[in-house]
Write an enzyme that holds these catalytic residues in place. Structure first.
Site, PDB file in Angstrom:
ATOM      1  N   SER A 239       0.512  -1.237   0.167  1.00 53.49           N
ATOM      2  CA  SER A 239      -0.001  -0.270  -0.202  1.00 53.49           C
ATOM      3  C   SER A 239       0.711   1.437  -0.189  1.00 53.49           C
ATOM      4  CB  SER A 239      -0.914  -0.514   1.365  1.00 53.49           C
ATOM      5  OG  SER A 239      -2.259   0.729   1.190  1.00 53.49           O
ATOM      6  N   GLU A 310      -7.763  -3.158  -7.543  1.00 48.61           N
ATOM      7  CA  GLU A 310      -8.512  -2.906  -6.326  1.00 48.61           C
ATOM      8  C   GLU A 310      -7.834  -1.708  -5.378  1.00 48.61           C
ATOM      9  OE1 GLU A 310      -9.257  -7.748  -5.123  1.00 48.61           O
ATOM     10  OE2 GLU A 310      -7.749  -6.865  -4.023  1.00 48.61           O
ATOM     11  N   PRO A 311      -8.673  -0.876  -5.880  1.00 46.58           N
ATOM     12  CA  PRO A 311      -8.142   0.806  -5.103  1.00 46.58           C
ATOM     13  C   PRO A 311      -8.715   0.566  -3.939  1.00 46.58           C
ATOM     14  CG  PRO A 311      -9.398   1.102  -7.012  1.00 46.58           C
ATOM     15  CD  PRO A 311      -9.370  -0.218  -7.119  1.00 46.58           C
ATOM     16  N   ARG A 313      -7.283   3.716  -0.809  1.00 43.26           N
ATOM     17  CA  ARG A 313      -6.841   4.661  -0.743  1.00 43.26           C
ATOM     18  C   ARG A 313      -6.660   5.692  -1.194  1.00 43.26           C
ATOM     19  NH1 ARG A 313      -2.390   5.030   3.105  1.00 43.26           N
ATOM     20  NH2 ARG A 313      -1.757   2.850   2.568  1.00 43.26           N
ATOM     21  N   ARG A 350      -3.042   6.201  12.608  1.00 44.26           N
ATOM     22  CA  ARG A 350      -1.880   6.720  11.092  1.00 44.26           C
ATOM     23  C   ARG A 350      -0.534   6.734  12.011  1.00 44.26           C
ATOM     24  NH1 ARG A 350      -1.353   7.565   6.428  1.00 44.26           N
ATOM     25  NH2 ARG A 350      -0.741   6.212   5.332  1.00 44.26           N
ATOM     26  N   TYR A 354       2.703   3.753  11.578  1.00 38.69           N
ATOM     27  CA  TYR A 354       3.816   3.945  11.087  1.00 38.69           C
ATOM     28  C   TYR A 354       4.436   5.162  10.726  1.00 38.69           C
ATOM     29  CZ  TYR A 354      -0.161   1.576   8.944  1.00 38.69           C
ATOM     30  OH  TYR A 354      -1.125   0.553   9.287  1.00 38.69           O
ATOM     31  N   CYS A 381      -3.480   8.711  26.725  1.00 40.47           N
ATOM     32  CA  CYS A 381      -3.068   9.226  27.599  1.00 40.47           C
ATOM     33  C   CYS A 381      -1.950   8.621  28.052  1.00 40.47           C
ATOM     34  CB  CYS A 381      -3.485   8.307  29.233  1.00 40.47           C
ATOM     35  SG  CYS A 381      -5.245   9.127  29.709  1.00 40.47           S
ATOM     36  N   GLU A 382      -1.178   8.575  26.811  1.00 35.09           N
ATOM     37  CA  GLU A 382       0.002   8.708  26.259  1.00 35.09           C
ATOM     38  C   GLU A 382       0.980   9.463  25.684  1.00 35.09           C
ATOM     39  OE1 GLU A 382       0.483   4.918  23.648  1.00 35.09           O
ATOM     40  OE2 GLU A 382      -1.140   4.617  24.646  1.00 35.09           O
TER      41      GLU A 382
HETATM   42  N1  LLP Z   1      -6.360  -5.148  -1.352  1.00 35.26           N
HETATM   43  C1  LLP Z   1      -6.389  -5.868  -0.825  1.00 35.26           C
HETATM   44  C2  LLP Z   1      -6.067  -7.174  -0.519  1.00 35.26           C
HETATM   45  C3  LLP Z   1      -5.628  -5.470   0.532  1.00 35.26           C
HETATM   46  O1  LLP Z   1      -4.837  -5.958   1.202  1.00 35.26           O
HETATM   47  C4  LLP Z   1      -5.816  -3.920   0.194  1.00 35.26           C
HETATM   48  C5  LLP Z   1      -4.917  -3.403   1.634  1.00 35.26           C
HETATM   49  C6  LLP Z   1      -6.242  -3.029  -1.080  1.00 35.26           C
HETATM   50  C7  LLP Z   1      -6.637  -3.930  -1.797  1.00 35.26           C
HETATM   51  C8  LLP Z   1      -5.964  -1.824  -1.139  1.00 35.26           C
HETATM   52  O2  LLP Z   1      -4.601  -1.296  -1.108  1.00 35.26           O
HETATM   53  P1  LLP Z   1      -4.643   1.119  -1.173  1.00 35.26           P
HETATM   54  O3  LLP Z   1      -5.045   0.934  -2.647  1.00 35.26           O
HETATM   55  O4  LLP Z   1      -6.028   1.260   0.076  1.00 35.26           O
HETATM   56  O5  LLP Z   1      -3.613   0.451  -0.899  1.00 35.26           O
HETATM   57  N2  LLP Z   1      -3.169   0.744   7.344  1.00 35.26           N
HETATM   58  C9  LLP Z   1      -2.603   0.546   6.438  1.00 35.26           C
HETATM   59  C10 LLP Z   1      -3.160  -0.096   5.057  1.00 35.26           C
HETATM   60  C11 LLP Z   1      -2.971  -0.685   4.842  1.00 35.26           C
HETATM   61  C12 LLP Z   1      -3.537  -1.946   3.769  1.00 35.26           C
HETATM   62  C13 LLP Z   1      -4.009  -2.974   3.982  1.00 35.26           C
HETATM   63  N3  LLP Z   1      -4.547  -3.734   2.764  1.00 35.26           N
HETATM   64  C14 LLP Z   1      -2.876   2.102   6.585  1.00 35.26           C
HETATM   65  O6  LLP Z   1      -3.102   2.678   7.186  1.00 35.26           O
HETATM   66  O7  LLP Z   1      -1.139   2.822   5.340  1.00 35.26           O
END
Ligand code: LLP
Length: 452
Positions: A239, A310-311, A313, A350, A354, A381-382
């Site tokens: 990602s 599969e977008p 973000r 986040r 990260y 509280c941290e």
């Molecule tokens: N397809 C699959 C199988 C995935 O696991 C993910 C994201 C996506 C599509 C979508 O990816 P995107 O286009 O959103 O990058 N929590 C982390 C991001 C974790 C992504 C997990 N999988 C963050 O906040 O950056």
């Protein structure tokens, strides 16, 4: 000791134009705001024709605000650029209104838990638009998917192959069409992103390795299963990816297997990065899709193969922003200034997880220069409860101001928690001068509802 590995998501080291030096004191860059953002002569922000400070006052803070037209336009762009079968990754941001919107705009939905499935169904999404993922789907989740006849089940392990065998047989016995499945493969590609969201490398909990031969064994097994139809391959390399060449390597790794089994579908997953900071620029969904098409041509993926993605973000991140109220400003001479807001790691984990970077600004003077250095922290509280470690803000920042962080539409609300029994924020869609609460703010009763 920090458990967070090197690298940051957000201010990505791969981003073409990140200045690793001090944060920008320039006014907030407009490309970090939703499409419909406008300011009046004084720099006061409206989104979707709705005054943001008034909205924050009426509905309360913290508050997630989404530009509905921006969301719709990114969905339409994805459908036009990638084609039929492109799925919105609901993990990035899901509520009924979002599921409905994505389906209305022609997208399928990537879901990975029964919670995401049920939300999509409650929004009226037809099962044939759902793609079920997950490295550890439960028996119930699999049974429900086979019963509904979802568009695709993306098979992730040999245990799962064993679990779906009786489910396929049942479909067959009931005279139903075979359940279409794809194989999640590990292409052995390391995308340049944060270790926590890299998924294509060999050392991964996801999928079947091509290199070890596991993917071939899985394909052979699935091809034999009654009531199951193996239609294609699926991979997701990570990602917040800015360098598109990682996708070339992904497609090149998948193409021979696709060819060997004569499969007609290839899903490359999501992962397209977005700009979080003033200096960052990300490729558009259209550019990404064109790049994928060229990568497929170069790898010899046949024209008859349906290529999907599969977008997550890139659909929702920039459409959203979070409004907070400044509660205290604490100046520590010779050290730094802490600006505390009424949310924090519970609505945006986040930065803590990260090391992700964000900009901050005051919607009452969106275009103001930001020479004032401060650390924006939450109310938890941290000490780790940091939203923007090294923010730049206008000099006249004051207690009571509405302060906003842009580009919080992805993995903010969906990763929100009740830490410290903080109620999760409301979510509002704005469009044509109208604000619609699509998720109301949690109340004390909500926090207590599970307890006798
Ligand atoms: N397809 C699959 C199988 C995935 O696991 C993910 C994201 C996506 C599509 C979508 O990816 P995107 O286009 O959103 O990058 N929590 C982390 C991001 C974790 C992504 C997990 N999988 C963050 O906040 O950056």
């Amino acid at each position: 000791m920090s458990s967070v590995p090197a690298g940051r998501i957000g201010s990505n080291e791969d981003a073409p134009a990140v200045d690793a030096g001090a944060p920008s004191t320039a006014p907030l860059a407009r490309h970090l705001l939703p499409d419909s953002a406008t300011t009046d002569g004084a720099g006061r922000l409206s989104v979707g024709g709705v005054d943001i400070i008034d909205l924050a006052g009426e509905i309360g803070t913290p508050l997630f605000v989404y530009d509905e037209e921006h969301l719709r336009s990114r969905c339409r762009e994805a459908v036009a650029a990638v084609g039929e079968g492109v799925a919105y990754a609901t993990k990035a941001f899901l509520c009924k209104a979002m599921a409905r919107l994505a389906v209305e705009e022609g997208m399928s939905l990537d879901v990975s838990t029964s919670g995401e499935v049920e939300t999509a169904l409650a929004a009226g999404a037809p099962p044939e638009r759902l793609v079920l993922h997950g490295n550890n789907k439960s028996d119930d989740e699999l049974a429900e998917a086979f019963r509904l006849g979802v568009a695709r089940v993306v098979v992730d392990s040999f245990d799962e192959i064993r679990r779906i065998e009786p489910l396929g047989r049942r479909r067959l016995a009931e005279g139903l069409a075979p359940q279409p499945v794809m194989i999640r493969v590990t292409p052995g590609v390391e995308a340049h992103t944060h270790e926590y969201v890299m998924t294509g490398q060999e050392d991964s909990k996801f999928g079947f390795s091509i290199a070890s031969g596991a993917a071939t064994v899985a394909a052979d097994a699935l091809a034999q299963l009654p009531g199951v139809e193996l239609v294609g391959l699926h991979a997701h390399i990570g990602s917040q990816i800015f360098r598109l060449d990682a996708f070339d390597r992904e497609v090149a790794a998948l193409a021979p297997l696709l060819d060997a089994y004569g499969l007609a579908e290839l899903c490359v997953g999501g992962g397209l990065g977005v700009a979080y900071l003033n200096e960052e620029q990300a490729p558009s969904i259209t550019t990404w899709a064109e790049h994928l098409r060229l990568a497929c041509d170069a790898a010899g993926v046949g024209v008859g193969v349906r290529v999907t993605a599969e977008p997550g973000r890139s659909i929702v991140a920039t459409a959203g922003l979070t409004c907070y109220r400044v509660g205290t400003i604490k100046e520590l001479p010779g050290i730094r200034t802490y600006v505390s807001v009424d949310g924090g790691m519970s609505d945006n984990p986040r930065p803590v997880l990260y090391g992700s970077g964000y900009e901050a600004f005051l919607p009452r003077s969106t275009d103001a220069p930001r020479p004032f250095a401060a650390r924006i922290v939450g109310k938890h509280c941290e000490s780790g409860d940091v939203l923007v470690a090294d923010a730049r803000l206008p000099v006249d920042l004051a207690v009571g101001d509405v302060l906003a962080t842009p580009v919080t539409g992805a993995y903010g609300f969906s990763m929100a928690s009740n830490y410290n029994r903080q109620a999760r924020p409301a979510v509002v869609f704005v469009r044509d001068g109208k604000a619609t609460v699509v998720v109301r703010r949690e109340m004390t009763q909500d926090l207590l509802r599970l307890e006798p």
